[in-house]
Design a protein around this motif. Structure first.
Motif, PDB file in Angstrom:
ATOM      1  N   UNK A  51      10.033  -0.662  -0.870  1.00 40.62           N
ATOM      2  CA  UNK A  51       9.469  -1.701  -1.739  1.00 40.62           C
ATOM      3  C   UNK A  51       7.941  -1.787  -1.590  1.00 40.62           C
ATOM      4  N   UNK A  52       7.252  -1.637  -2.726  1.00 45.10           N
ATOM      5  CA  UNK A  52       5.790  -1.794  -2.812  1.00 45.10           C
ATOM      6  C   UNK A  52       5.535  -3.167  -3.397  1.00 45.10           C
ATOM      7  N   UNK A  70       0.407  -4.466  -3.276  1.00 43.92           N
ATOM      8  CA  UNK A  70      -0.812  -4.145  -2.538  1.00 43.92           C
ATOM      9  C   UNK A  70      -0.527  -3.410  -1.236  1.00 43.92           C
ATOM     10  N   UNK A  71       0.721  -3.423  -0.769  1.00 36.09           N
ATOM     11  CA  UNK A  71       1.052  -2.752   0.491  1.00 36.09           C
ATOM     12  C   UNK A  71       2.543  -2.473   0.549  1.00 36.09           C
ATOM     13  N   UNK A  72       2.933  -1.513   1.395  1.00 37.57           N
ATOM     14  CA  UNK A  72       4.352  -1.210   1.596  1.00 37.57           C
ATOM     15  C   UNK A  72       4.983  -2.276   2.489  1.00 37.57           C
ATOM     16  N   UNK A 110      -0.504  -0.048  -8.730  1.00 39.00           N
ATOM     17  CA  UNK A 110       0.757  -0.162  -9.448  1.00 39.00           C
ATOM     18  C   UNK A 110       1.433  -1.501  -9.165  1.00 39.00           C
ATOM     19  N   UNK A 111       2.282  -1.976 -10.079  1.00 38.89           N
ATOM     20  CA  UNK A 111       2.955  -3.264  -9.905  1.00 38.89           C
ATOM     21  C   UNK A 111       4.035  -3.188  -8.830  1.00 38.89           C
ATOM     22  N   UNK A 112       4.514  -4.346  -8.318  1.00 44.29           N
ATOM     23  CA  UNK A 112       5.585  -4.337  -7.322  1.00 44.29           C
ATOM     24  C   UNK A 112       6.813  -3.604  -7.833  1.00 44.29           C
TER      25      UNK A 112
END
Length: 321
Positions: free
Chosen positions: A21-22, A25-27, A5-7
């Motif tokens: 906030x994502x 690629x990572x939290x 999914x996108x940021x």
């Protein structure tokens, strides 16, 4: 394989009552209270959507059966895609706590100041025609940095690490390559729960010096390696209305004149106030930017949308070059 999914802001896998906030690629460590608006269609992270589109009513015929089979197949594929991140936890390890397949509330994570590329995860957005050329905006960390005269915003950045740089390059004095006389980066501190700006800055200055003058990402030594260093300045400093700490080193190298590196740590102005690290690198050779440019940037850091809450406490003292 589905694309991640996108940021954006999504329900926190470990704390569903807040949003996190994502970065694509990572939290990250940025959290906030969820909006009051209820998004009925928003799946909770870690769970695939279970509601399937209704199948067409049986009318008794080959065509109806074909339509029903296609619909069931589509539902199965959608469930697989939705569960893409079910094995991702806070650190991106294969356990639980995924990011949802659709954003809860789209929100650009990176500065509109840099066109994008590279990095430690995520990327900066391309600048808009209304963007202030004299200000670098770090939306994720809720701060803005002034662009000193003779500097520019970097077109290529590393993930969430936004950068200012001096225009033009020169032949590195050590291993073959191109070097710049100045660079400033802003990024979120990750991989540490430390909240002391002093401890973070004192630990980071070693890595900052190595990255600037010891060895690059291709294992080359643009300056022949560091021969010695000395601390020329350190202390507390107000940054955008927050208390921070900085450490500055004079670095000497086997080839070339070496330069100065500085690590500045302080709390973010947004969300859960994750720690921010701003690194400065300025060559000591002829034609390099003045060290006062470092102090100008520190003094000019502001909260996004903030007024005159500046910093610069103790930043007027100049070490000898």
């Amino acid at each position: 394989m589905s694309m991640p999914p996108p940021p954006g802001w999504y329900p926190d896998p470990s704390r569903p009552a807040v949003e996190r906030w994502w970065d694509g690629s990572a939290w990250t460590e940025h959290r906030r209270s969820p909006e009051a608006t209820v998004h009925l269609a928003q799946p909770r992270p870690g769970f695939a959507a279970t509601a399937a589109a209704p199948l067409p009513a049986r009318t008794g015929g080959g065509r109806a059966k074909a339509i029903a089979l296609c619909s069931a197949g589509a539902v199965l594929i959608a469930s697989i895609v939705t569960g893409f991140l079910v094995l991702q936890d806070d650190d991106g390890d294969p356990t639980a706590g995924p990011a949802p397949s659709e954003p809860h509330e789209p929100d650009p994570a990176t500065s509109t100041a840099s066109p994008v590329p590279s990095g430690s995860s995520g990327s900066a957005a391309s600048p808009s025609s209304t963007e202030d050329p004299d200000t670098l905006v770090d939306q994720l960390n809720g701060i803005t940095l002034p662009v000193p005269k003779g500097w520019e915003k970097a077109e290529d950045t590393v993930g969430n690490e936004l950068a200012l740089q001096t225009p033009g390059t020169y032949d590195c004095p050590g291993d073959p390559g191109r070097c710049r006389q100045g660079k400033i980066t802003s990024s979120t501190v990750t991989g540490s729960d430390e909240r002391s700006p002093q401890k973070l800055a004192e630990a980071d200055i070693v890595d900052a010096a190595d990255a600037a003058y010891e060895e690059d990402s291709l294992n080359r030594k643009p300056f022949g390696g560091i021969t010695r260093h000395r601390q020329v300045k350190a202390g507390t400093v107000a940054v955008g209305g927050r208390s921070g700490y900085f450490v500055r080193w004079r670095v000497h190298t086997a080839e070339g004149a070496g330069g100065y590196v500085q690590s500045l740590a302080f709390p973010s102005s947004t969300g859960s106030e994750a720690m921010v690290m701003v690194r400065f690198t300025v060559d000591a050779g002829r034609g390099a930017p003045p060290l006062s440019d470092i102090d100008e940037v520190v003094d000019g850091i502001r909260p996004v949308g903030g007024g005159g809450t500046g910093g610069g406490v103790g930043s007027s003292v100049e070490p000898g070059r």
